[in-house]
Scaffold this active site. Structure first.
Site, PDB file in Angstrom:
ATOM      1  N   GLY A  50       0.762  -1.242   0.000  1.00  0.00           N
ATOM      2  CA  GLY A  50       0.000   0.000   0.000  1.00  0.00           C
ATOM      3  C   GLY A  50       0.789   1.286   0.000  1.00  0.00           C
ATOM      4  CD1 TRP A  52       5.158   2.541  -4.444  1.00  0.00           C
ATOM      5  CD2 TRP A  52       4.512   2.402  -6.571  1.00  0.00           C
ATOM      6  NE1 TRP A  52       6.279   2.331  -5.210  1.00  0.00           N
ATOM      7  CE2 TRP A  52       5.914   2.238  -6.509  1.00  0.00           C
ATOM      8  CE3 TRP A  52       3.877   2.342  -7.804  1.00  0.00           C
ATOM      9  CZ2 TRP A  52       6.693   2.032  -7.654  1.00  0.00           C
ATOM     10  CZ3 TRP A  52       4.651   2.128  -8.935  1.00  0.00           C
ATOM     11  CH2 TRP A  52       6.042   1.980  -8.862  1.00  0.00           C
ATOM     12  CG  ASP A  70      -1.272  -6.753  -4.777  1.00  0.00           C
ATOM     13  OD1 ASP A  70      -0.303  -6.006  -5.001  1.00  0.00           O
ATOM     14  OD2 ASP A  70      -1.154  -7.974  -4.597  1.00  0.00           O
ATOM     15  CG  ASP A  87      -4.613 -12.663 -11.440  1.00  0.00           C
ATOM     16  OD1 ASP A  87      -4.341 -11.732 -12.240  1.00  0.00           O
ATOM     17  OD2 ASP A  87      -4.004 -13.740 -11.444  1.00  0.00           O
ATOM     18  CG  ASP A 112       5.926  -1.680  -6.720  1.00  0.00           C
ATOM     19  OD1 ASP A 112       6.954  -1.849  -7.397  1.00  0.00           O
ATOM     20  OD2 ASP A 112       5.931  -1.658  -5.478  1.00  0.00           O
ATOM     21  CE  LYS A 152       8.455  -4.335  -8.730  1.00  0.00           C
ATOM     22  NZ  LYS A 152       8.295  -4.639  -7.305  1.00  0.00           N
TER      23      LYS A 152
END
Length: 196
Positions: A50, A52, A70, A87, A112, A152
Site C-alpha cells: 500500500g 504507492w 492486488d 488477480d 509495482d 516496475k
C-alpha cells in the site's frame, strides 16, 4: 555490501508511517518528472502492501482518488482510496470502476506488480515483463491523453522492446533506477510521460 532488509529506507518508511520502503522509489520518480498533482485519479496495479497508494493518496489530496488492485490484501486505510483483492487478469475493469464510482480515464496508471520469483533469472524476467505488458495494456485503455504511466520490471534482454513499444503510446519514455532501489536489485522502472 551485504543485504540489509532493515536499511535506511526501511527505517525511514516506518518512521513516516508508510507501508513499505518502495514508496521512496515512487517519490524519487515523481520528484524527477512531476507527475502527481492535487485532484488526480490514480490506478495502482500491484498495490500491496500500500505504500504507492499512500503516496498517490497524499499527493492527490482530498479531491483525488486512488483505486488499488492486488492479489494480496492491502491493509492501509485511506479516505480517498479503494482496494480490490483480485488477480488483475481475472477482472472486468469496467465493472470494477462502475461498482466503486470511478469514471475513467485515469490521470496516472502505476504498476509495482512483481511475479513470485523462482530464482531462475530468465523465468523471473519473463514473468516480470508479462506483468509490465499487462499494465501497459491497461494504461493504453484507461489512461487519459497526457496522462502518465510508471511500471516496475526486472531488467532483461527484452527491455528495449518494451521501451520501444511504450514510445508508440507516450511522448517521452524514460528508464529510471531510483537511489532507493537496493544496489543488488535488477529492478528498473519505465516511465511513460504524456500519453499521446
Amino acid at each position: 555490501m551485504t543485504y540489509n532488509p532493515r536499511d535506511h529506507y526501511f527505517r525511514k518508511a516506518k518512521q513516516e508511517n508508510f507501508a513499505a520502503r518502495s514508496v521512496f522509489k515512487l517519490e524519487e520518480i515523481d520528484q524527477k518528472f512531476k507527475m502527481f498533482k492535487p485532484g488526480q485519479v490514480v490506478l495502482d496495479l500491484g498495490a500491496s502492501p500500500g505504500s504507492w497508494s499512500q503516496y498517490a493518496s497524499k499527493m492527490a489530496g482530498e479531491k483525488g482518488r486512488v483505486l488499488g488492485v492486488d492479489l494480496s490484501p492491502v491493509t492501509v486505510k485511506l479516505k480517498n482510496a479503494v482496494f480490490i483483492q483480485a488477480d488483475l487478469r481475472d477482472l472486468n475493469l469496467e465493472d470494477i470502476f462502475k461498482e466503486h464510482g470511478f469514471v475513467p480515464p485515469f490521470d496516472i496508471v502505476m504498476s509495482d506488480m512483481a511475479p513470485k520469483t523462482t530464482g531462475i533469472r530468465m523465468t523471473d524476467q519473463a514473468r516480470s515483463m508479462e506483468l509490465c505488458e499487462l499494465a501497459l495494456d491497461v494504461a493504453r485503455r484507461f489512461l487519459k491523453k497526457d496522462g502518465h504511466f510508471v511500471c516496475k520490471l526486472f531488467h532483461s534482454d527484452d527491455f528495449g522492446k518494451l521501451r520501444d513499444e511504450m514510445k508508440k503510446t507516450f511522448a517521452k519514455v524514460e528508464a529510471v533506477k531510483p537511489d532507493s532501489t537496493r544496489k543488488i536489485s535488477k529492478e528498473i522502472f519505465l516511465v511513460g510521460l504524456s500519453k499521446k
